[in-house]
Design a protein around this motif. Structure first.
Motif, PDB file in Angstrom:
ATOM      1  N   ALA A 122       0.899  -1.269  -0.189  1.00 37.13           N
ATOM      2  CA  ALA A 122      -0.025   0.223  -0.014  1.00 37.13           C
ATOM      3  C   ALA A 122       0.717   1.380  -0.271  1.00 37.13           C
ATOM      4  O   ALA A 122       0.445   2.393  -0.635  1.00 37.13           O
ATOM      5  CB  ALA A 122      -1.040  -0.074   1.199  1.00 37.13           C
ATOM      6  N   LEU A 123       1.934   1.150   0.712  1.00 35.72           N
ATOM      7  CA  LEU A 123       2.817   2.355   0.818  1.00 35.72           C
ATOM      8  C   LEU A 123       3.478   2.676  -0.711  1.00 35.72           C
ATOM      9  O   LEU A 123       3.793   4.055  -1.115  1.00 35.72           O
ATOM     10  CB  LEU A 123       4.063   2.081   1.939  1.00 35.72           C
ATOM     11  CG  LEU A 123       3.322   2.083   3.119  1.00 35.72           C
ATOM     12  CD1 LEU A 123       4.589   2.009   4.314  1.00 35.72           C
ATOM     13  CD2 LEU A 123       2.727   3.504   3.626  1.00 35.72           C
ATOM     14  N   SER A 124       3.951   1.609  -1.351  1.00 39.39           N
ATOM     15  CA  SER A 124       4.399   1.594  -2.456  1.00 39.39           C
ATOM     16  C   SER A 124       3.443   2.290  -3.420  1.00 39.39           C
ATOM     17  O   SER A 124       3.697   3.186  -4.401  1.00 39.39           O
ATOM     18  CB  SER A 124       5.093   0.161  -2.824  1.00 39.39           C
ATOM     19  OG  SER A 124       5.908  -0.111  -2.245  1.00 39.39           O
ATOM     20  N   LEU A 125       2.080   1.922  -3.397  1.00 39.41           N
ATOM     21  CA  LEU A 125       1.344   2.350  -4.327  1.00 39.41           C
ATOM     22  C   LEU A 125       1.171   3.825  -4.073  1.00 39.41           C
ATOM     23  O   LEU A 125       0.815   4.594  -4.928  1.00 39.41           O
ATOM     24  CB  LEU A 125      -0.107   1.756  -3.943  1.00 39.41           C
ATOM     25  CG  LEU A 125      -1.266   1.967  -4.874  1.00 39.41           C
ATOM     26  CD1 LEU A 125      -1.132   1.925  -6.453  1.00 39.41           C
ATOM     27  CD2 LEU A 125      -2.416   1.440  -4.325  1.00 39.41           C
ATOM     28  N   GLY A 126       0.916   4.318  -2.776  1.00 40.71           N
ATOM     29  CA  GLY A 126       0.653   5.800  -2.476  1.00 40.71           C
ATOM     30  C   GLY A 126       1.920   6.433  -3.009  1.00 40.71           C
ATOM     31  O   GLY A 126       1.599   7.565  -3.320  1.00 40.71           O
ATOM     32  N   ILE A 127       3.201   6.027  -2.846  1.00 39.73           N
ATOM     33  CA  ILE A 127       4.339   6.783  -3.268  1.00 39.73           C
ATOM     34  C   ILE A 127       4.326   7.071  -4.848  1.00 39.73           C
ATOM     35  O   ILE A 127       4.496   7.672  -5.495  1.00 39.73           O
ATOM     36  CB  ILE A 127       5.494   5.929  -3.190  1.00 39.73           C
ATOM     37  CG1 ILE A 127       5.900   6.231  -1.699  1.00 39.73           C
ATOM     38  CG2 ILE A 127       6.733   6.558  -3.860  1.00 39.73           C
ATOM     39  CD1 ILE A 127       6.939   5.035  -0.942  1.00 39.73           C
ATOM     40  N   GLU A 128       3.717   5.969  -5.561  1.00 35.10           N
ATOM     41  CA  GLU A 128       3.664   5.680  -7.021  1.00 35.10           C
ATOM     42  C   GLU A 128       2.296   6.900  -7.373  1.00 35.10           C
ATOM     43  O   GLU A 128       2.664   7.789  -8.360  1.00 35.10           O
ATOM     44  CB  GLU A 128       3.017   4.413  -7.401  1.00 35.10           C
ATOM     45  CG  GLU A 128       3.265   4.373  -9.075  1.00 35.10           C
ATOM     46  CD  GLU A 128       2.576   2.927  -9.538  1.00 35.10           C
ATOM     47  OE1 GLU A 128       2.270   2.902 -10.580  1.00 35.10           O
ATOM     48  OE2 GLU A 128       2.839   2.003  -8.595  1.00 35.10           O
ATOM     49  N   VAL A 129       1.333   7.004  -6.667  1.00 37.22           N
ATOM     50  CA  VAL A 129       0.209   7.800  -7.051  1.00 37.22           C
ATOM     51  C   VAL A 129       0.734   9.509  -6.694  1.00 37.22           C
ATOM     52  O   VAL A 129       0.648  10.377  -7.583  1.00 37.22           O
ATOM     53  CB  VAL A 129      -0.906   7.615  -5.911  1.00 37.22           C
ATOM     54  CG1 VAL A 129      -1.819   8.897  -6.155  1.00 37.22           C
ATOM     55  CG2 VAL A 129      -1.650   6.311  -6.324  1.00 37.22           C
ATOM     56  N   ILE A 130       1.474   9.518  -5.730  1.00 39.32           N
ATOM     57  CA  ILE A 130       1.927  10.986  -5.356  1.00 39.32           C
ATOM     58  C   ILE A 130       2.911  11.394  -6.327  1.00 39.32           C
ATOM     59  O   ILE A 130       3.137  12.426  -6.883  1.00 39.32           O
ATOM     60  CB  ILE A 130       2.786  11.052  -3.884  1.00 39.32           C
ATOM     61  CG1 ILE A 130       1.639  10.889  -2.836  1.00 39.32           C
ATOM     62  CG2 ILE A 130       3.418  12.225  -3.470  1.00 39.32           C
ATOM     63  CD1 ILE A 130       1.877  10.604  -1.608  1.00 39.32           C
ATOM     64  N   ASN A 131       3.964  10.432  -6.805  1.00 41.73           N
ATOM     65  CA  ASN A 131       4.842  10.763  -7.672  1.00 41.73           C
ATOM     66  C   ASN A 131       4.385  11.102  -8.960  1.00 41.73           C
ATOM     67  O   ASN A 131       4.490  12.065  -9.821  1.00 41.73           O
ATOM     68  CB  ASN A 131       5.846   9.786  -8.043  1.00 41.73           C
ATOM     69  CG  ASN A 131       6.671   9.652  -6.716  1.00 41.73           C
ATOM     70  OD1 ASN A 131       7.155  10.383  -6.012  1.00 41.73           O
ATOM     71  ND2 ASN A 131       7.598   8.325  -6.608  1.00 41.73           N
ATOM     72  N   THR A 132       3.194  10.324  -9.505  1.00 41.40           N
ATOM     73  CA  THR A 132       2.598  10.732 -10.640  1.00 41.40           C
ATOM     74  C   THR A 132       1.809  11.845 -10.882  1.00 41.40           C
ATOM     75  O   THR A 132       2.181  12.604 -11.716  1.00 41.40           O
ATOM     76  CB  THR A 132       1.460   9.400 -10.967  1.00 41.40           C
ATOM     77  OG1 THR A 132       2.227   8.142 -10.979  1.00 41.40           O
ATOM     78  CG2 THR A 132       0.852   9.697 -12.278  1.00 41.40           C
ATOM     79  N   SER A 180      -8.033  16.324  -8.679  1.00 39.32           N
ATOM     80  CA  SER A 180      -8.990  16.288  -7.624  1.00 39.32           C
ATOM     81  C   SER A 180      -9.948  15.161  -7.671  1.00 39.32           C
ATOM     82  O   SER A 180     -10.575  14.917  -6.614  1.00 39.32           O
ATOM     83  CB  SER A 180      -9.690  17.605  -7.618  1.00 39.32           C
ATOM     84  OG  SER A 180     -10.552  17.829  -8.765  1.00 39.32           O
ATOM     85  N   GLU A 181     -10.109  14.515  -9.050  1.00 38.13           N
ATOM     86  CA  GLU A 181     -10.942  13.353  -8.885  1.00 38.13           C
ATOM     87  C   GLU A 181     -10.306  11.876  -8.031  1.00 38.13           C
ATOM     88  O   GLU A 181     -11.150  11.240  -8.011  1.00 38.13           O
ATOM     89  CB  GLU A 181     -11.133  13.056 -10.433  1.00 38.13           C
ATOM     90  CG  GLU A 181     -11.960  13.536 -11.523  1.00 38.13           C
ATOM     91  CD  GLU A 181     -11.845  13.528 -12.673  1.00 38.13           C
ATOM     92  OE1 GLU A 181     -11.406  12.401 -13.017  1.00 38.13           O
ATOM     93  OE2 GLU A 181     -12.638  14.067 -13.693  1.00 38.13           O
ATOM     94  N   LEU A 182      -9.276  12.239  -7.735  1.00 41.52           N
ATOM     95  CA  LEU A 182      -8.621  11.260  -6.993  1.00 41.52           C
ATOM     96  C   LEU A 182      -9.093  11.180  -5.565  1.00 41.52           C
ATOM     97  O   LEU A 182      -8.796  10.457  -4.722  1.00 41.52           O
ATOM     98  CB  LEU A 182      -6.832  11.476  -6.808  1.00 41.52           C
ATOM     99  CG  LEU A 182      -6.351  10.854  -8.028  1.00 41.52           C
ATOM    100  CD1 LEU A 182      -4.693  11.355  -8.227  1.00 41.52           C
ATOM    101  CD2 LEU A 182      -6.338   9.435  -8.118  1.00 41.52           C
ATOM    102  N   ASP A 183      -9.850  12.242  -5.027  1.00 44.27           N
ATOM    103  CA  ASP A 183     -10.371  12.434  -3.738  1.00 44.27           C
ATOM    104  C   ASP A 183     -10.902  11.287  -3.094  1.00 44.27           C
ATOM    105  O   ASP A 183     -10.420  10.746  -2.079  1.00 44.27           O
ATOM    106  CB  ASP A 183     -11.212  13.635  -3.587  1.00 44.27           C
ATOM    107  CG  ASP A 183     -11.624  13.903  -2.361  1.00 44.27           C
ATOM    108  OD1 ASP A 183     -10.817  13.986  -1.373  1.00 44.27           O
ATOM    109  OD2 ASP A 183     -12.818  13.786  -1.842  1.00 44.27           O
ATOM    110  N   ALA A 184     -11.855  10.778  -3.645  1.00 43.58           N
ATOM    111  CA  ALA A 184     -12.616   9.663  -3.051  1.00 43.58           C
ATOM    112  C   ALA A 184     -11.653   8.390  -2.913  1.00 43.58           C
ATOM    113  O   ALA A 184     -11.755   7.941  -1.941  1.00 43.58           O
ATOM    114  CB  ALA A 184     -13.865   9.224  -4.094  1.00 43.58           C
TER     115      ALA A 184
END
Length: 318
Positions: A122-132, A180-184
């Motif tokens: 999950a942390l790896s995924l979160g980092i990927e989302v933030i970097n993207t 902002s569509e990532l909010d949910a």
């Protein structure tokens, strides 16, 4: 978190190695590699590798049985050929020399390591989302709107006039609509992190499971020793009788494991994972609205005029 995991694994591995070095000296040198492989497999599992706790633990006990059989149960064996060793490995699966201890170890570690594995992914995924999203491309319309907001007042010589708050919010919300569509999903992600950190802190404590590996192995070896005669009889039928040295070697050099176990203490990782979990999830909760409020964050501070002074509304100074 990964550093904390690795620190705990190193402590647990060192403690397990010391068990063999102090309590089971006749097999300590040969047991070093299986112990190392076990903890490497556990580390890879936490990091998300396509492996299972069960396969790692059972592979370890497969490698351990030939050593226990030839060094502790029958210390007079002199010929431990590859064929005989392999026969012992395969026999381990059928005669179950370590009793229920090997299965119990699988159960305890699987429960404890699952949440750690999921949190790591999950942390790896979160980092990927933030970097993207950090490098999100701006559309032409957005670029034009940003230029108009920041620099059109300059055409009237108004280089110190800053945009009005409402105007800035309109521009930024338009530019960041896709982000902002990532909010949910981001809110759901934070909730998942909270769930996983709570799971790690629940009854199946990671620290307790890792620190208990050496004890599970110790109990498993003791069980095999106590059932040595029956195991020998079964192995002789399946694998044949190996060469024996004249007069079995004494096993007196083996330290009484029960006494040794009581004197050993396990030093936990210098920083408690519990504290890291609490600090982490408290921090992450504060970012729950990050993608919903990103426009407000950008339109805060020096970029806009917040008081009743004049500001640029996109067409004129108001």
């Amino acid at each position: 978190f990964l550093e904390a995991f690795e620190s705990l694994l190193r402590f647990a591995e060192n403690r397990t190695s010391s068990l063999f070095e102090t309590a089971y000296r006749p097999m300590a040198k040969e047991a070093a590699e299986p112990v190392k492989e076990l903890f490497t497999d556990i580390s890879l599992y936490i990091l998300g590798a396509e492996t299972t706790v069960e396969s790692a633990v059972l592979r370890f006990f497969d490698s351990l049985f030939p050593l226990v059989y030839s060094r502790l149960i029958n210390p007079g064996i002199t010929d431990l050929s590859e064929d005989y060793t392999e026969c012992l490995r395969l026999t381990r699966q059928d005669i179950n020399p370590f009793g229920h201890y090997s299965k119990n170890m699988v159960t305890e570690l699987s429960k404890s390591l699952w949440a750690s594995r999921m949190l790591s992914q999950a942390l790896s995924l979160g980092i990927e989302v933030i970097n993207t999203t950090e490098h999100a491309a701006l559309s032409k319309e957005c670029s034009r709107a940003l230029v108009k907001m920041q620099y059109c007042p300059h055409c009237q010589g108004l280089t110190l006039i800053r945009p009005c708050v409402g105007y800035c919010l309109n521009v930024m919300r338009g530019c960041l609509a896709s982000v902002s569509e990532l909010d949910a999903q981001w809110r759901e992600f934070i909730s998942t992190l909270e769930y996983l950190t709570n799971e790690m802190a629940a009854s199946h404590e990671l620290e307790a499971a890792l620190s208990g590996i050496w004890n599970s192995i110790n109990e498993a070896i003791l069980h095999a020793q106590l059932n040595g005669p029956q195991l020998s009889a079964t192995v002789d039928k399946v694998c044949g009788q190996p060469k024996q040295q004249e007069g079995n070697l004494s096993s007196a050099s083996i330290v009484p494991v029960k006494e040794l176990a009581e004197t050993q203490t396990f030093v936990m990782a210098h920083t408690s994972l519990n504290n890291k979990r609490r600090e982490f999830i408290t921090y992450m909760k504060r970012s729950r609205t990050f993608y919903a409020s990103i426009a407000e964050r950008l339109c805060d501070g020096d970029l806009v005029m917040r008081d009743s002074s004049t500001c640029w509304n996109g067409e004129d100074v108001v």
